[in-house]
Scaffold this active site. Structure first.
Site, PDB file in Angstrom:
ATOM      1  N   ARG A  93       0.038 -16.679   4.116  1.00 12.86           N
ATOM      2  CA  ARG A  93       1.408 -16.768   3.584  1.00 12.86           C
ATOM      3  C   ARG A  93       2.240 -17.811   4.336  1.00 12.86           C
ATOM      4  NH1 ARG A  93       3.023 -12.722   0.252  1.00 12.86           N
ATOM      5  NH2 ARG A  93       5.175 -13.116   0.840  1.00 12.86           N
TER       6      ARG A  93
ATOM      7  N   ASP B  93      11.499 -18.418  -4.504  1.00 15.46           N
ATOM      8  CA  ASP B  93      10.499 -17.347  -4.473  1.00 15.46           C
ATOM      9  C   ASP B  93       9.119 -17.860  -4.884  1.00 15.46           C
ATOM     10  OD1 ASP B  93       9.590 -14.774  -4.055  1.00 15.46           O
ATOM     11  OD2 ASP B  93      10.070 -14.106  -6.084  1.00 15.46           O
TER      12      ASP B  93
ATOM     13  N   ASN C 243      13.930  -8.697   3.383  1.00 13.97           N
ATOM     14  CA  ASN C 243      12.730  -9.406   3.882  1.00 13.97           C
ATOM     15  C   ASN C 243      12.452  -9.091   5.361  1.00 13.97           C
ATOM     16  OD1 ASN C 243      13.425 -12.435   1.974  1.00 13.97           O
ATOM     17  ND2 ASN C 243      12.079 -10.727   1.433  1.00 13.97           N
TER      18      ASN C 243
ATOM     19  N   ARG D 292       2.511 -16.136  -3.020  1.00 10.70           N
ATOM     20  CA  ARG D 292       1.533 -16.186  -4.117  1.00 10.70           C
ATOM     21  C   ARG D 292       0.925 -17.581  -4.244  1.00 10.70           C
ATOM     22  NH1 ARG D 292       5.501 -14.132  -8.386  1.00 10.70           N
ATOM     23  NH2 ARG D 292       6.897 -14.373  -6.610  1.00 10.70           N
TER      24      ARG D 292
HETATM   25  C1  IPE Z   1      13.968 -12.990  -2.762  1.00 12.17           C
HETATM   26  O1  IPE Z   1      12.595 -12.965  -2.874  1.00 12.17           O
HETATM   27  C2  IPE Z   1      14.371 -13.459  -1.395  1.00 12.17           C
HETATM   28  C3  IPE Z   1      14.102 -14.854  -1.082  1.00 12.17           C
HETATM   29  C4  IPE Z   1      13.598 -15.752  -1.888  1.00 12.17           C
HETATM   30  C5  IPE Z   1      14.456 -15.247   0.238  1.00 12.17           C
HETATM   31  P1  IPE Z   1      11.753 -11.627  -2.628  1.00 12.17           P
HETATM   32  O2  IPE Z   1      10.334 -12.013  -2.713  1.00 12.17           O
HETATM   33  O3  IPE Z   1      12.194 -10.970  -1.381  1.00 12.17           O
HETATM   34  O4  IPE Z   1      12.195 -10.745  -3.862  1.00 12.17           O
HETATM   35  P2  IPE Z   1      11.554  -9.413  -4.463  1.00 12.17           P
HETATM   36  O5  IPE Z   1      11.203  -8.513  -3.304  1.00 12.17           O
HETATM   37  O6  IPE Z   1      10.322  -9.818  -5.226  1.00 12.17           O
HETATM   38  O7  IPE Z   1      12.591  -8.866  -5.363  1.00 12.17           O
HETATM   39  C1  IPE Z   2       9.930 -16.428  -0.919  1.00  9.85           C
HETATM   40  O1  IPE Z   2       8.560 -16.369  -1.137  1.00  9.85           O
HETATM   41  C2  IPE Z   2      10.280 -16.750   0.505  1.00  9.85           C
HETATM   42  C3  IPE Z   2      10.741 -15.603   1.291  1.00  9.85           C
HETATM   43  C4  IPE Z   2      11.049 -14.437   0.824  1.00  9.85           C
HETATM   44  C5  IPE Z   2      10.849 -15.805   2.715  1.00  9.85           C
HETATM   45  P1  IPE Z   2       7.769 -15.001  -0.976  1.00  9.85           P
HETATM   46  O2  IPE Z   2       7.299 -14.905   0.447  1.00  9.85           O
HETATM   47  O3  IPE Z   2       8.555 -13.853  -1.466  1.00  9.85           O
HETATM   48  O4  IPE Z   2       6.528 -15.272  -1.929  1.00  9.85           O
HETATM   49  P2  IPE Z   2       5.865 -14.242  -2.929  1.00  9.85           P
HETATM   50  O5  IPE Z   2       6.954 -13.742  -3.823  1.00  9.85           O
HETATM   51  O6  IPE Z   2       5.251 -13.167  -2.105  1.00  9.85           O
HETATM   52  O7  IPE Z   2       4.872 -15.071  -3.665  1.00  9.85           O
HETATM   53 MG    MG Z   3       8.774 -13.024  -3.332  1.00 11.72          MG
END
Ligand code: IPE
Ligand code: IPE
Ligand code: MG
Length: 241
Positions: free
Chosen positions: A35, A22, A70, A26
């Site tokens: 992103r 995760d 997602n 960000r």
């Molecule tokens: C969890 O991250 C899923 C993956 C890393 C693939 P998210 O970014 O989806 O989690 P939440 O929404 O902050 O809980």
């Molecule tokens: C995790 O990173 C990867 C996926 C969920 C595909 P994020 O895309 O959730 O990154 P943040 O949490 O928005 O920073």
């Molecule tokens: Mg995330």
């Protein structure tokens, strides 16, 4: 260095590590980048970490790449993720295959575009004969959906389940339960990952965003894991007998 902080004989290498990757978005935002740039860097970091983990003797790694939830993200972001698979997946999975790694997708990959599904299925088929090491990629994965699917399968078969037979109905049927679960990105939650399998897993949370989670950070997580006492409900005295 890792070896200096914990002596080799004190180090316990987890057999199975699960990683919630995760923080890509960000990480990119902080650099005023889209992103998708974060996801590309996250993918590169994933490859580096996987290589390092297998070199250290980890047998199974499960990476959370895309959750069921997602899929509600903007189409543009999802396309960016699919494009990473289209461009780079086959090459790297071939490399892991050459090192004896079996690649498995866990999750409902039928929700992915057909060409992406084909690439994933090819990597699975090409490595299906490997038995030593395993890379499980959670794609369109949600633990609740996985459990409900397993329940429905059991109902269809008309048989009562045991804990063992039920776990064989999950996507992770042939994989041992994770010993260590790492989540990067500063959040302290599971986000619907491996709810059934992580009943006795050790958790390690990192404030680092996934693209900046280094091989050394992985070593730190493993060193931390090595200091944990896994009681599985028993007392310390029972463990030392
Ligand atoms: C969890 O991250 C899923 C993956 C890393 C693939 P998210 O970014 O989806 O989690 P939440 O929404 O902050 O809980
Ligand atoms: C995790 O990173 C990867 C996926 C969920 C595909 P994020 O895309 O959730 O990154 P943040 O949490 O928005 O920073
Ligand atoms: Mg995330």
């Amino acid at each position: 260095m890792f070896r200096n902080t914990l002596k080799k004989d004190q180090l316990r290498i987890p057999r199975h590590i699960a990683i919630i990757m995760d923080g890509n978005g960000r990480w990119a935002k902080k650099r005023l980048m889209p992103r998708s740039y974060g996801h590309q860097n996250g993918f590169n970091r994933m490859i580096g970490l996987l290589e390092h983990a297998f070199e250290m003797g980890v047998e199974y790694v499960t990476v959370y790449a895309l959750s069921t939830e997602n899929l509600k993200r903007p189409q543009e972001e999802l396309e960016g993720l699919y494009n990473i698979v289209r461009k780079h997946f086959t090459e790297y999975m071939k490399k892991f295959g050459e090192k004896g790694v079996r690649v498995r997708a866990i999750g409902d990959i039928t929700l992915l575009p057909q060409d992406v599904q084909d690439l994933i299925q090819k990597a699975e088929a090409d490595t299906a004969h490997h038995t030593g090491k395993g890379l499980n990629i959670a794609l369109c994965y949600g633990a609740r959906a996985e459990i409900v699917r397993a329940v429905n399968q059991a109902v269809k078969e008309g048989k009562e389940v045991t804990e063992e037979s039920f776990s064989r109905l999950l996507y992770t049927a042939e994989v041992p339960e994770p010993d260590l679960l790492i989540r990067t990105g500063k959040e302290l939650r599971l986000s619907n990952f491996l709810l059934y399998q992580s009943a006795y897993t050790e958790f390690y949370f990192s404030d680092k965003m996934f693209p900046e989670f280094s091989n050394k950070d992985l070593e730190r997580a493993i060193a931390d894991f090595s200091t944990r006492t896994r009681r599985f409900g028993k007392t310390d005295e029972q463990l030392s007998n």
